[in-house]
Design an enzyme around this catalytic site. Structure first.
Site, PDB file in Angstrom:
ATOM      1  N   CYS A   2      50.696  38.422  14.096  1.00 42.39           N
ATOM      2  CA  CYS A   2      51.033  39.469  13.140  1.00 42.39           C
ATOM      3  C   CYS A   2      52.184  40.316  13.658  1.00 42.39           C
ATOM      4  CB  CYS A   2      49.814  40.329  12.849  1.00 42.39           C
ATOM      5  SG  CYS A   2      48.603  39.465  11.840  1.00 42.39           S
ATOM      6  N   GLU A 105      46.610  41.957  16.311  1.00 47.59           N
ATOM      7  CA  GLU A 105      46.168  41.165  15.161  1.00 47.59           C
ATOM      8  C   GLU A 105      45.171  42.025  14.387  1.00 47.59           C
ATOM      9  OE1 GLU A 105      47.425  38.431  14.292  1.00 47.59           O
ATOM     10  OE2 GLU A 105      48.174  37.475  16.104  1.00 47.59           O
TER      11      GLU A 105
END
Length: 164
Positions: A2, A105
């Protein structure tokens, strides 16, 4: 992977992890970077080699070719496609290492907000992420971190991870 990472050490700590005693041109500075929540489009410390030798620079995280108008610049590139796809063809030869202390994340665990997880190496050493980019010294410069399938680890958190 991410879109957030950390770089809180000094550039010398990252270079030391490479075990490369050459003289590096440090365009980042001598102080610790102290960056704990780096977002895409932010300048990030990147290590690379050019005709003058090894260097450390701040480069914008995210890149897209000039012809890809109307879309956000990707920050990651899939290892399965990066070498052969037309999108990253122009920057494929321009390799770099993005040294990070860790990355975040977010996992949807059913609550009102996603749960953040901080991922780092177990031994506390920097992670040296494979990257490619455009490093010409103008406003079009940028880089992407190469990612791979998270098989064998991290699958319960995210299906991709940086190539370290």
């Amino acid at each position: 992977m991410c879109g957030r990472l950390t770089q809180y050490r000094g550039i010398h700590d990252f270079v030391e992890a490479l075990s490369m005693p050459e003289v590096w041109r440090n365009n980042v500075g001598e102080q610790a970077l102290q960056r704990y929540n780096v977002a895409p489009t932010t300048p990030v410390a990147v290590l690379r080699v050019d005709d003058g030798g090894p260097r450390a620079d701040l480069v914008r995280w995210g890149w897209r070719p000039h012809w890809a108008k109307g879309r956000a610049a990707p920050i990651n590139a899939r290892v399965e496609k990066v070498a052969h796809g037309p999108f990253f063809r122009a920057i494929w030869p321009h390799r770099a290492i993005t040294p990070i202390d860790g990355w975040y994340e977010w996992v949807d665990e059913g609550g009102p907000k996603k749960q953040p997880y901080y991922i780092r190496r177990r031994d506390g050493q920097p992670a040296l992420c494979a990257s490619i980019g455009q490093f010409t010294g103008n406003e079009h410069d940028g880089f992407v971190i190469i990612t791979a399938d998270a098989q064998g680890g991290l699958v319960d958190v995210h299906d991709r991870r940086p190539v370290v």
